[in-house]
Design an enzyme around this catalytic site. Structure first.
Site, mmCIF file in Angstrom:
data_model
loop_
_atom_site.group_PDB
_atom_site.id
_atom_site.type_symbol
_atom_site.label_atom_id
_atom_site.label_comp_id
_atom_site.label_asym_id
_atom_site.label_seq_id
_atom_site.Cartn_x
_atom_site.Cartn_y
_atom_site.Cartn_z
ATOM 1 N N ASP A 14 0.726 -1.153 0.067
ATOM 2 C CA ASP A 14 0.115 0.031 0.085
ATOM 3 C C ASP A 14 0.840 1.245 0.206
ATOM 4 O O ASP A 14 2.055 1.274 -0.659
ATOM 5 C CB ASP A 14 -0.866 0.085 1.132
ATOM 6 C CG ASP A 14 -2.111 0.603 0.769
ATOM 7 O OD1 ASP A 14 -2.127 1.914 0.480
ATOM 8 O OD2 ASP A 14 -3.285 -0.014 1.015
ATOM 9 N N HIS A 20 2.238 1.917 -3.181
ATOM 10 C CA HIS A 20 1.278 2.876 -3.902
ATOM 11 C C HIS A 20 1.697 4.283 -3.957
ATOM 12 O O HIS A 20 1.341 5.393 -4.099
ATOM 13 C CB HIS A 20 -0.069 3.018 -3.076
ATOM 14 C CG HIS A 20 -0.801 1.506 -3.562
ATOM 15 N ND1 HIS A 20 -2.102 1.246 -2.984
ATOM 16 C CD2 HIS A 20 -0.322 0.362 -4.166
ATOM 17 C CE1 HIS A 20 -2.374 -0.227 -3.149
ATOM 18 N NE2 HIS A 20 -1.298 -0.493 -3.872
#
Length: 254
Positions: free
Chosen positions: A73, A96
């Protein structure tokens, strides 16, 4: 479950720690005033969901530097109630990217300001430096800077997304939004794995104002094949300084 949770603390110092494979966020700082976080190593598989490296929310006067983060993430995520956050010398990837948000979920009010991210390198991430808000929120995200950022094979290097929606939610159009103003990008370079390297997708009702881009050069990771990158923007007012590539269709020279 989170690996390490800092709540309602003052003048915290964390350094020389290693976090591996947390089931969710690795390090979270909430309701904290004054924190210095440095020389961390955070690792999780790139397909592990919700394994943010560092999450900061409702906190002020936080410095994060000289750390290596690779997760499934955000390497670093910054939530509402944050101000005076300085992030530098971060090696991010996979993951991310470095994100401000998401903000405004469930029609909530966001308050984010004085966020400065500089001297960071992102490699093989899905996003680079990103601001993301839900429709229906309110409040503001302002006085944000991204300086001396380098991308290596990043899918979406520069993103403002005011239509963020979790894949599990049915997100309808809403008129209110978090106001994004005074965002400064300077000396941002590197390569994009996708054709569109810059995406500024602002609210239909509230434009992004005071967006400044100076000395931007994001090439295609497939540059040897003659590929070039593109930029897209919607309802954003962008001022260009120096040489900016790819060129934004909504920009004006200062």
């Amino acid at each position: 479950m989170q690996a390490f949770f800092v709540l309602k603390c003052k003048d915290v110092q964390l350094s020389d720690l290693k976090f591996v494979n947390s089931p969710r966020k690795h390090l979270s700082l909430y309701d904290t005033v004054g924190a210095q976080v440095s020389r961390l190593t955070i690792k999780a598989p790139e397909d592990s969901p919700n394994t943010d490296g560092i999450h900061i929310q409702n906190s002020q006067n936080v410095t994060v530097f000289k750390s290596t983060i690779g997760t499934g993430d955000d390497c670093i995520s910054i939530g509402t109630g944050t101000s005076n956050i300085n992030i530098s010398h971060i090696l991010c990837g996979p993951g991310h990217g470095i994100s401000i948000g998401s903000l405004g979920e469930d029609d909530s009010e966001a308050k984010v300001e004085r966020i400065h991210i500089f001297n960071c390198r992102l490699s093989n991430t899905t996003n680079g430096v990103r601001i993301k808000t839900w429709q229906g929120g309110s409040g503001y995200a302002k006085d944000i800077s991204f300086i001396n950022i380098f991308f290596d094979f990043v899918e979406k290097p520069i993103v403002i997304n005011q239509y963020y929606c979790d894949d599990n939610d049915n997100c309808s159009n809403k008129t209110s939004s978090v106001q994004i103003t005074d965002v400064y990008y300077n000396n941002v370079k590197g390569s994009s794995s996708e054709e569109t390297a810059i995406i500024l997708d602002c609210s239909e009702t509230t434009s992004c104002n005071g967006i400044v881009m100076e000395n931007i050069n994001i090439k295609s990771a497939k540059d040897g094949d003659g590929e070039t990158t593109k930029a897209s923007c919607f309802n954003a007012e962008v001022i260009i300084k120096g040489d900016v590539k790819p060129r934004l269709p909504c920009s004006s020279d200062s």
